[in-house]
Scaffold this active site. Structure first.
Site, PDB file in Angstrom:
ATOM      1  N   HIS A 169       0.996  -1.503  -0.023  1.00  0.00           N
ATOM      2  CA  HIS A 169      -0.051   0.074  -0.060  1.00  0.00           C
ATOM      3  C   HIS A 169       0.520   1.219   0.531  1.00  0.00           C
ATOM      4  O   HIS A 169       0.244   2.026  -0.159  1.00  0.00           O
ATOM      5  CB  HIS A 169      -1.063  -0.089   1.333  1.00  0.00           C
ATOM      6  CG  HIS A 169      -0.048   0.259   2.632  1.00  0.00           C
ATOM      7  ND1 HIS A 169       0.448  -0.617   2.748  1.00  0.00           N
ATOM      8  CD2 HIS A 169      -0.441   1.702   3.161  1.00  0.00           C
ATOM      9  CE1 HIS A 169       0.588  -0.177   3.901  1.00  0.00           C
ATOM     10  NE2 HIS A 169       1.068   1.160   4.340  1.00  0.00           N
TER      11      HIS A 169
HETATM   12  C1  UD1 Z   1      -2.082   5.030   5.744  1.00  0.00           C
HETATM   13  C2  UD1 Z   1      -0.339   6.249   6.202  1.00  0.00           C
HETATM   14  C3  UD1 Z   1       0.179   5.024   6.527  1.00  0.00           C
HETATM   15  C4  UD1 Z   1      -0.128   3.207   6.927  1.00  0.00           C
HETATM   16  C5  UD1 Z   1      -1.373   3.912   5.973  1.00  0.00           C
HETATM   17  C6  UD1 Z   1      -2.251   1.785   6.996  1.00  0.00           C
HETATM   18  C7  UD1 Z   1      -0.500   9.178   5.821  1.00  0.00           C
HETATM   19  C8  UD1 Z   1       0.503   9.619   5.475  1.00  0.00           C
HETATM   20  N1  UD1 Z   1      -0.505   6.543   5.597  1.00  0.00           N
HETATM   21  O1  UD1 Z   1      -1.699   5.413   4.329  1.00  0.00           O
HETATM   22  O2  UD1 Z   1       1.439   5.594   6.807  1.00  0.00           O
HETATM   23  O3  UD1 Z   1       1.174   2.584   6.482  1.00  0.00           O
HETATM   24  O4  UD1 Z   1      -2.711   4.392   6.944  1.00  0.00           O
HETATM   25  O5  UD1 Z   1      -3.957   1.657   5.904  1.00  0.00           O
HETATM   26  O6  UD1 Z   1      -0.671   8.406   7.440  1.00  0.00           O
HETATM   27  N2  UD1 Z   1      -9.357   4.781   1.706  1.00  0.00           N
HETATM   28  C9  UD1 Z   1     -10.754   4.262   1.641  1.00  0.00           C
HETATM   29  N3  UD1 Z   1     -11.196   4.598   2.737  1.00  0.00           N
HETATM   30  C10 UD1 Z   1     -10.663   4.255   4.305  1.00  0.00           C
HETATM   31  C11 UD1 Z   1      -9.309   5.206   4.084  1.00  0.00           C
HETATM   32  C12 UD1 Z   1      -8.646   5.731   2.428  1.00  0.00           C
HETATM   33  O7  UD1 Z   1     -11.097   4.033   0.470  1.00  0.00           O
HETATM   34  O8  UD1 Z   1     -11.553   3.983   4.782  1.00  0.00           O
HETATM   35  C13 UD1 Z   1      -8.608   5.323   0.445  1.00  0.00           C
HETATM   36  C14 UD1 Z   1      -8.486   6.992  -0.371  1.00  0.00           C
HETATM   37  O9  UD1 Z   1      -8.880   6.880  -1.213  1.00  0.00           O
HETATM   38  C15 UD1 Z   1      -7.405   7.691   0.345  1.00  0.00           C
HETATM   39  C16 UD1 Z   1      -6.559   6.348   0.663  1.00  0.00           C
HETATM   40  O10 UD1 Z   1      -7.530   5.066   0.109  1.00  0.00           O
HETATM   41  O11 UD1 Z   1      -7.886   8.387  -0.763  1.00  0.00           O
HETATM   42  C17 UD1 Z   1      -5.128   6.788   1.428  1.00  0.00           C
HETATM   43  O12 UD1 Z   1      -5.933   6.679   2.734  1.00  0.00           O
HETATM   44  P1  UD1 Z   1      -4.767   7.584   3.889  1.00  0.00           P
HETATM   45  O13 UD1 Z   1      -5.632   7.349   5.043  1.00  0.00           O
HETATM   46  O14 UD1 Z   1      -4.464   9.348   2.831  1.00  0.00           O
HETATM   47  O15 UD1 Z   1      -3.803   6.883   3.137  1.00  0.00           O
HETATM   48  P2  UD1 Z   1      -3.253   5.201   3.488  1.00  0.00           P
HETATM   49  O16 UD1 Z   1      -2.460   4.927   2.226  1.00  0.00           O
HETATM   50  O17 UD1 Z   1      -4.058   4.621   3.899  1.00  0.00           O
END
Ligand code: UD1
Length: 375
Positions: free
Chosen positions: A212
Site C-alpha cells: 500500500h
Molecule cells: C495511511 C498511512 C500509512 C499507513 C496506512 C495504513 C499516512 C501518511 N499514511 O496510508 O502510514 O501505513 O494508512 O493503512 O498517514 N481510503 C478508503 N477508505 C478509507 C481510508 C482511505 O477508501 O477508510 C482510500 C482513499 O482513496 C484515500 C486512500 O485510501 O485517499 C489513502 O488513504 P490515506 O489515509 O490518505 O493513506 P493510506 O494509504 O491509507
C-alpha cells in the site's frame, strides 16, 4: 466523607488502521488507573468499516468519545482538517496529556495541535527512522518526536536515532513494542479461527502479500514490475493478497488486474486484524511493504520480504525474520526459493516484544504524571 480524586485527563488519538491495533491495549491498561480519565478521539482518517469499525469490534475498543470525521485528502488537506478538528476538541476538553501512536498523518496533526496549545505530548512508537525523507511517515515521525515530552520507544536502536536529533535521554522510555501486546492478546482467539479453510488455503503453503506504500502502488512502473514478480512467484507458491483501497484504485487504473489474474492469486477486500494475524501465522512467508507486518512476522517467526528501499524497523532484519529487498525483484525471487527450500534464517524476538509494553507505559505515566500534578 468519600475522597474525591483529582483526575488527569488523557486524550488518546487514533485515525488509521495501524493506530487502532496500538491503542487497544493502551486504553485498557490506562483505564486501570483511578486517577486517569481516558478519552479516545478518532480523527476519521480511515472511515470505511473494513479499515476502522472492524478493528474496534475485534479488539474490543470502546467507542471513541469524539470522531472528527476528517476523511481522505491530499497531505495538506488531510492534516489541516484533522488539526482544525482537534484544536476545537482540545480547547473544550483541556486534556492534561495527549497520547499519539505510530506515524500516520493523524499522529502528526495531533502532535502539532497539542504542542501549540502547550499540552504535554506522549508518543508511543517513538524514535523509529528510515532515513528516507520522501516517505511521508518519516516526516511525521521526526516532527512528532521533536514535539514530544514522553517518547516511548519500541526497540533500543531508537535511542541513537533520537540522540542524533538532540532529544534528551530523560524524555525517552524503552517500553517495547505495543503491537506485540495486541498480537499476544489475540493469539489464543486466532487459534480457534478457521481462516485458512475460509479462503481454501493450506498451512505453510501460501504467501501473504500486502502492498500500500505510495512508492510502490502509486508508481505505475514499479507496481507493474512488482505485480509481474508476484505472478511469477505464484507458479511456486499460492498468493493471498488482501488489497488496501489505495492499491485497489491503482490496480484498476494501471490495468494490473490482467497481470494478477490467475487461479493461484487470490485478491480480496481488506481483512480484519484476527484474519490478518491468523494468515501470517499460517503462511510460508510474507511479502509486504507494511511496517506492522514486518514486526508481526518477526514475532511469529515467519519469513518476511519487504519491498522497500529501507526500514525504520531494523531489528526485524538484524534480529528477526525480515529482509529488505528494495526494488530488486531478482533478489526477491531468490529469497522466495530459499524460503521454499527451508534455507532462510529462523530469526529471534527483540527485547521487550513480550506483551507488557502497555503495562510499562502505564507505570511510567503514573510515575511521571501523578508527581507532576501533585497527586
Ligand atoms: C495511511 C498511512 C500509512 C499507513 C496506512 C495504513 C499516512 C501518511 N499514511 O496510508 O502510514 O501505513 O494508512 O493503512 O498517514 N481510503 C478508503 N477508505 C478509507 C481510508 C482511505 O477508501 O477508510 C482510500 C482513499 O482513496 C484515500 C486512500 O485510501 O485517499 C489513502 O488513504 P490515506 O489515509 O490518505 O493513506 P493510506 O494509504 O491509507
Amino acid at each position: 466523607m468519600k475522597k474525591v480524586h483529582k483526575l488527569i485527563k488523557i486524550a488518546i488519538i487514533a485515525g488509521a488502521r495501524p493506530n487502532f491495533i496500538k491503542i487497544a491495549p493502551l486504553i485498557k491498561e490506562l483505564s486501570k488507573v483511578k486517577q486517569f480519565s481516558v478519552k479516545l478521539i478518532h480523527t476519521g482518517q480511515h472511515y470505511d468499516p473494513v479499515m476502522s469499525d472492524i478493528f474496534f469490534k475485534e479488539l474490543n475498543i470502546k467507542k471513541p468519545a469524539i470522531n472528527i470525521l476528517s476523511g481522505s485528502g491530499s497531505h495538506a488537506v488531510q492534516t489541516a482538517k484533522i488539526m482544525q478538528g482537534l484544536e476545537q476538541v482540545f480547547i473544550k476538553l483541556k486534556p492534561s496529556v495527549v497520547i499519539v501512536v505510530g506515524d500516520v498523518n493523524s499522529t502528526l496533526s495531533a502532535a502539532i495541535v497539542t504542542s501549540k496549545l502547550h499540552i504535554p505530548l506522549a508518543h508511543v512508537e517513538a524514535g523509529l527512522r528510515s532515513g528516507d525523507m520522501k516517505m511521508p511517515e518519516e516526516v511525521n515521525r521526526i516532527v512528532t518526536d521533536r514535539l514530544s515530552e514522553y517518547l516511548f520507544i519500541p526497540s533500543e536502536d531508537a535511542y541513537e536515532n533520537l540522540n542524533n536529533e538532540g532529544i534528551e535521554r530523560s524524555k525517552i522510555f524503552f517500553a517495547g513494542n505495543i503491537m506485540i501486546d495486541t498480537l499476544i492478546n489475540n493469539l489464543k482467539k486466532i487459534e480457534k479461527y478457521k481462516v485458512l479453510k475460509k479462503y481454501k488455503l493450506t498451512k505453510n503453503n501460501y504467501c501473504l502479500v500486502t502492498l500500500h506504500r505510495p512508492s510502490n502502488v502509486d508508481n505505475k512502473k514499479m507496481f507493474i514490475k512488482i505485480s509481474k514478480t508476484i505472478r511469477a512467484i505464484s507458479e511456486t507458491v499460492k498468493i493471498f493478497f488482501p488489497v488496501h483501497p489505495r492499491t485497489m484504485i491503482n490496480i484498476e487504473k494501471f490495468g494490473i488486474n490482467k497481470i494478477l489474474n490467475s487461479p493461484d492469486i487470490l485478491l480480496t477486500k481488506p481483512i480484519g486484524y484476527r484474519e490478518t494475524i491468523a494468515l501470517v501465522a499460517g503462511s510460508k512467508m510474507v511479502i509486504t511493504d507494511s511496517g506492522g507486518l514486518q514486526e508481526e512476522s518477526t514475532y511469529l517467526r515467519k519469513p518476511c520480504l519487504t519491498i522497500r528501499p529501507n526500514t525504520e524497523r531494523p531489528v526485524t532484519v538484524t534480529i528477526g525474520t525480515n529482509t529488505v529487498v528494495g526494488d530488486n525483484m531478482k533478489l526477491l525471487m531468490n529469497l522466495v526459493k530459499d524460503i521454499m527450500n527451508n534455507k532462510y534464517k529462523a530469526g529471534n524476538r527483540p527485547k521487550y516484544w513480550d506483551g507488557r509494553t502497555s503495562e510499562r507505559i502505564r507505570k511510567t505515566l503514573v510515575k511521571e504524571l501523578l508527581s507532576k500534578n501533585n497527586i
